[in-house]
Scaffold this active site. Structure first.
Site, PDB file in Angstrom:
ATOM      1  N   ARG A   1       6.915  10.694   4.586  1.00  0.00           N
ATOM      2  CA  ARG A   1       6.701  11.750   3.595  1.00  0.00           C
ATOM      3  C   ARG A   1       5.351  11.659   2.907  1.00  0.00           C
ATOM      4  NH1 ARG A   1      11.827  11.398   4.442  1.00  0.00           N
ATOM      5  NH2 ARG A   1      11.295   9.216   4.515  1.00  0.00           N
ATOM      6  N   THR A   2       5.007  10.468   2.440  1.00  0.00           N
ATOM      7  CA  THR A   2       3.797  10.365   1.632  1.00  0.00           C
ATOM      8  C   THR A   2       2.570  10.716   2.472  1.00  0.00           C
ATOM      9  OG1 THR A   2       4.873   8.652   0.337  1.00  0.00           O
ATOM     10  CG2 THR A   2       2.508   8.870   0.058  1.00  0.00           C
TER      11      THR A   2
ATOM     12  N   LYS B   1      -9.715  -7.298  12.005  1.00  0.00           N
ATOM     13  CA  LYS B   1     -10.758  -8.224  12.488  1.00  0.00           C
ATOM     14  C   LYS B   1     -11.193  -9.196  11.402  1.00  0.00           C
ATOM     15  CE  LYS B   1     -13.098  -4.725  15.325  1.00  0.00           C
ATOM     16  NZ  LYS B   1     -14.380  -4.002  15.391  1.00  0.00           N
TER      17      LYS B   1
ATOM     18  N   ARG C   1      -2.299   3.348   1.104  1.00  0.00           N
ATOM     19  CA  ARG C   1      -1.066   2.566   0.938  1.00  0.00           C
ATOM     20  C   ARG C   1      -1.290   1.191   1.540  1.00  0.00           C
ATOM     21  NH1 ARG C   1       4.927   4.508   2.485  1.00  0.00           N
ATOM     22  NH2 ARG C   1       4.621   5.501   0.474  1.00  0.00           N
TER      23      ARG C   1
ATOM     24  N   HIS D   1       3.809   3.515  -7.384  1.00  0.00           N
ATOM     25  CA  HIS D   1       3.730   4.620  -6.426  1.00  0.00           C
ATOM     26  C   HIS D   1       3.632   5.924  -7.235  1.00  0.00           C
ATOM     27  CE1 HIS D   1       4.217   7.099  -3.004  1.00  0.00           C
ATOM     28  NE2 HIS D   1       5.281   6.568  -2.451  1.00  0.00           N
TER      29      HIS D   1
END
Ligand code: NCD
Length: 304
Positions: free
Chosen positions: A52-53, A81, A102, A131
């Site tokens: 969703r986000t 890396k 995120r 959030h």
């Protein structure tokens, strides 16, 4: 002035009102906003899974006429890396106008935001911490169904220890007068002390009895037990089905209570509840795109 959204307190209550007003205007007349972000680029940086986000951010940018670059898997970015996260973001700042990020580490978005000179960063979830754009979505939903933010009793149920949507919603709703909380969780997943200390102890109670607690609620906010944050799989398996909201428990709730859930749901809401008119979690998901469109415009200082 360069602004970021890392946690709900970064915006004033007036900023929230501007965002909700703008989101309303977008819902009413989306075509009018179809070119607002022409020539702008969103960096969609997801170092952790998301449906969703991420998709609502990306849809939001495309619907504003902008474009999106990014990744949805940490393994394909140069941090794999050994590059530091802040170096990655400083590079992205040369290419993009705004970033949604995120990351599994708490504080990741804040750390990166401090290094930025021109690119706003939106925290799309930092570990078990915050959030804030889910909170924007939650508030749009509450505003739609309740018409106000004040004088509400909110039950936060499930994984209060690791649930970042829970932490952000509590922090934001505590800013409104007369809002009280019922923290409903097993002992092992209680609301952490650091968050409880942010509010007066008269404003919350704690219980592990959902069936009784549900009676007094205006809003029940359900949440998934956050499997990925557990050190022990055994502990997760023991706690994952601690609460299951079903029709039997819903019988105890008021007619005007609403059930929210940020999704994804696992077992904590039985599918039989989906057809109850008080279950509004799929409606809630719809608001996510519109409020993110408003947020992108707001942080980029754009008008329709
Ligand atoms: C939440 C999250 O990622 O924290 N999901 C979402 O953004 N809608 C909730 C969760 O994953 O349980």
């Amino acid at each position: 002035m360069l602004r970021h959204l890392i946690e709900p307190g970064d915006f004033s209550k007036e900023d929230y009102e501007i965002l909700f007003g703008l989101a309303d205007r977008i819902v009413e007349n989306p075509e009018k906003f179809g070119n607002v972000c022409n020539g702008k680029l969103l960096a969609s940086l997801f170092f952790e899974p998301s449906t969703r986000t991420r998709l609502s951010f990306e849809s939001a940018m495309y619907r504003l006429g902008g474009n999106v670059v990014g990744f949805a898997d940490a393994k394909v970015s140069s941090t794999a890396k050994g590059e530091s996260l802040t170096d990655t973001l400083r590079t992205v700042e040369n290419y993009c106008d705004i970033a949604a990020m995120r990351h599994p580490k708490e504080g990741a978005a804040l750390l990166c935001s401090k290094k930025m000179t021109k690119m706003p960063i939106i925290n799309a979830g930092d570990g078990g911490h915050q959030h804030p754009t889910q909170t924007l979505t939650d508030l749009m939903t509450i505003r739609h169904y309740k018409g106000k933010f004040e004088n509400l009793t909110i039950g936060l149920c499930g994984d209060l220890m690791f649930g970042r949507t829970i932490h952000s919603l509590m922090r934001q709703m505590a800013r409104y007068d007369g809002v009280n909380f019922v923290f409903i969780s097993p002992e092992e997943l209680k609301m952490p002390r650091q968050f409880k200390d942010e509010i007066d102890s008269s404003r919350y109670t704690e219980t592990d009895d959902l069936k009784t607690a549900i009676k007094d609620l205006d809003i029940l906010y359900m949440s998934r037990v956050q499997r990925e944050r557990f050190v022990s799989e055994e502990e997760y398996l023991r706690l994952k089905d601690f609460f299951i909201l079903d029709n039997d428990k819903m019988k105890n709730a008021r007619e005007d209570m609403i059930v929210l859930h940020p999704l994804p749901r696992v077992n904590e809401i039985a599918t039989e509840v989906d057809s109850d008119k008080r279950a509004v979690y799929f409606e809630q998901a719809k608001f996510g795109m519109y409020i993110r469109m408003a947020l992108i415009m707001f942080l980029l200082g754009l008008e329709a």
